[in-house]
Design an enzyme around this catalytic site. Structure first.
Site, short mmCIF file in Angstrom:
data_model
loop_
_atom_site.label_atom_id
_atom_site.label_comp_id
_atom_site.label_asym_id
_atom_site.label_seq_id
_atom_site.Cartn_x
_atom_site.Cartn_y
_atom_site.Cartn_z
N ASP A 1 -75.71 87.52 30.66
CA ASP A 1 -75.57 86.09 30.96
C ASP A 1 -76.16 85.23 29.86
O ASP A 1 -76.98 85.68 29.06
CB ASP A 1 -76.21 85.76 32.30
CG ASP A 1 -77.70 86.08 32.35
OD1 ASP A 1 -78.11 87.09 31.77
OD2 ASP A 1 -78.46 85.30 32.97
N GLU B 1 -80.42 87.51 33.83
CA GLU B 1 -81.73 87.46 33.18
C GLU B 1 -82.23 86.04 33.07
O GLU B 1 -83.44 85.77 33.22
CB GLU B 1 -81.64 88.09 31.78
CG GLU B 1 -82.98 88.24 31.06
CD GLU B 1 -83.37 87.04 30.21
OE1 GLU B 1 -84.51 87.04 29.71
OE2 GLU B 1 -82.55 86.11 30.05
#
Length: 479
Positions: free
Chosen positions: A79, A145
């Site tokens: 991400d 994350e």
């Protein structure tokens, strides 16, 4: 697709980075990038695993004769933080990142680049294809994350086979990171009531173009917090004129220093000149470290406007003023490194409350508890309702580390320079992964990235090549 990065070295790394950049991958929207990695694994005959959180493990077996050497894990997250300039029409849910090469710099067109952490995936994929590496290599790609380390925290034990892990999420070449902060988030609500003030003139004040930045890596740098500056404006204006408070917003990511803020006011008096005067006063005050800071004023008419009470306004101003933001403590062992901090990250007006999000970080869990207690007292004193998130763990420094020692040795051999060993204030997934994999030896390295989590994010191309070559040599030195 026309290749903008064709011919840039290392070619495989930038080939895959460009592929990755075509795929939207905002936090919690990683299914497509996860499936892309799975297809890559199948295409290259790798052992391929995808869990229910869309974490992916790709494993290349050791070359015959190298089976007894320790396996190496490469790790990064899928991400990216999705920030854009106010005049950008980019849709992060469907649009590819528009890459721009300027000499040695790779950036995006008015959006975050996604070098954090697309470069880890690209390097990992290229290293899996590198036939010169003989030992077992795994690529672990995790999800979410940037918001909660959810992918790393949810990874089940006994899936990874390697004994050493190289996280590729650091942002400065020549540094090996061996520890990082843990953190927690506070979700705050200030209850509000409203009254109808009828027909009035509306004033929308927008604060824009602050530097912002990563709330861990840049929290010790002198950068303005948009939410704090907007309250400074409101307090000054309240002393100079009469107005009603309608709504306020600022910031958009809990892990980014807020760059923008907006407030909507109502007044039956003409207050535009006073607003402009105060805006100029604040621009002059912050010119030294926020030279691009700007204000925009829009004036319109409104009917049946619902405004907050004066008490609600005063409570909001006091709460924001009381909430600290920035460095809280410095590490005793490394006095130049932040030990704990707080970031007044997000403000938004809801129907019955003003919502505030604060992120806290610390490399010492005891200090984090002290900071939580301090923030609790402040919020209770202001009559706020609040709750703490589950948080994420710190990555504590390891006294003995073969991987760390090899990392320093190889860097000196390659570049005749001393590699800096560092514990950082930003959160890294090594702490989360170590919960289920306590025996793995962790380090983190990466190429030069600047202004991550902002539309000014850049990746240095030649640094990427050097770091890739370095990681290849580091892996080879382990067998």
């Amino acid at each position: 697709m026309m290749r903008k990065l064709e011919g840039i070295k290392p070619e495989k790394v930038f080939y895959y980075f460009e592929e990755i950049s075509q795929i939207p991958r905002e936090s919690y929207n990683e299914k497509e990038i996860s499936n892309y990695l799975v297809e890559f694994g199948k295409k290259h005959n790798l052992e391929t695993y995808q869990d229910k959180h869309y974490n992916v493990i790709l494993r290349k077996k050791a070359t015959k004769g190298y089976e007894d050497f320790p396996g190496v894990i490469l790790q990064g997250h899928m991400d990216m933080v999705c920030e854009k300039e106010n005049d950008s029409n980019h849709d992060f849910k469907k649009d590819p990142i528009n890459l721009i090469v300027e000499g040695n710099i790779l950036r995006a067109d008015k959006t975050t680049l996604g070098g954090d952490n697309g470069i880890a995936l690209a390097m990992g994929m290229a290293l899996l294809e590198d036939e010169s590496i003989k030992c077992q290599v795994e690529l672990l790609a995790t999800t979410s994350e940037e918001v909660d380390l959810g992918g790393a925290l949810s990874l089940e034990p006994n899936l990874l086979k390697g004994s050493m892990l190289i996280n590729l999420d650091s942002e400065e070449e020549g540094i090996v990171t061996v520890g990082s902060a843990g953190g927690i988030e506070i979700d705050v609500d200030l209850p509000i009531s409203r009254k109808n003030i009828g027909e009035t003139t509306l004033y929308t004040i927008s604060l824009e173009k602050l530097k912002g930045g990563h709330s861990g890596a840049e929290i010790n740098q002198k950068r303005g917090n948009a939410n704090k500056i907007m309250v400074e404006l409101l307090e000054k204006l309240a002393k100079a004129s009469q107005f009603d408070f309608i709504e306020v917003s600022g910031g958009s990511k809990d892990n980014a220093i807020p760059r923008v803020a907006k407030v909507l006011l109502a007044s039956k008096d003409d207050i535009k000149d006073k607003i402009k005067s105060i805006c100029q006063e604040l621009k002059d005050k912050y010119m030294g470290y926020e030279p691009d800071m700007s204000f925009n004023l829009e004036i319109s008419n409104g009917k049946n406007i619902l405004a907050m009470s004066k008490e609600d306004f005063e409570k909001y101003v006091k709460t924001i003023k009381d909430i600290p933001t920035g460095v809280n403590t410095w590490m005793k062992e490394y006095p130049e490194i932040v030990e704990s901090s707080d970031n007044l990250a997000i403000v938004k007006t809801l129907e019955n409350s003003i919502n505030i999000v604060i992120s806290l970080r610390s490399s010492d869990p005891k200090v984090l508890d002290e900071l939580k207690s301090k923030m609790s007292d402040i919020l209770k004193d202001n009559g706020a309702e609040f709750e703490f998130s589950d948080g994420y763990p710190e990555w504590q420094y390891r006294a003995e580390s073969k991987l760390r020692d090899k990392a320093v040795e190889v860097y000196k051999k390659l570049y005749n320079k001393e590699m800096k060993v560092e514990v950082i204030h930003a959160g890294l997934e090594c702490g989360a992964l170590s919960q289920n994999y306590p025996n793995i030896d962790f380090i983190s390295v990466g190429p030069n990235l600047k202004d991550v989590h902002t539309p000014s994010e850049i990746l240095e191309i030649d640094s990427t090549e050097r770091v890739y070559d370095y990681v290849v040599e580091l892996i080879k030195s382990l067998y």
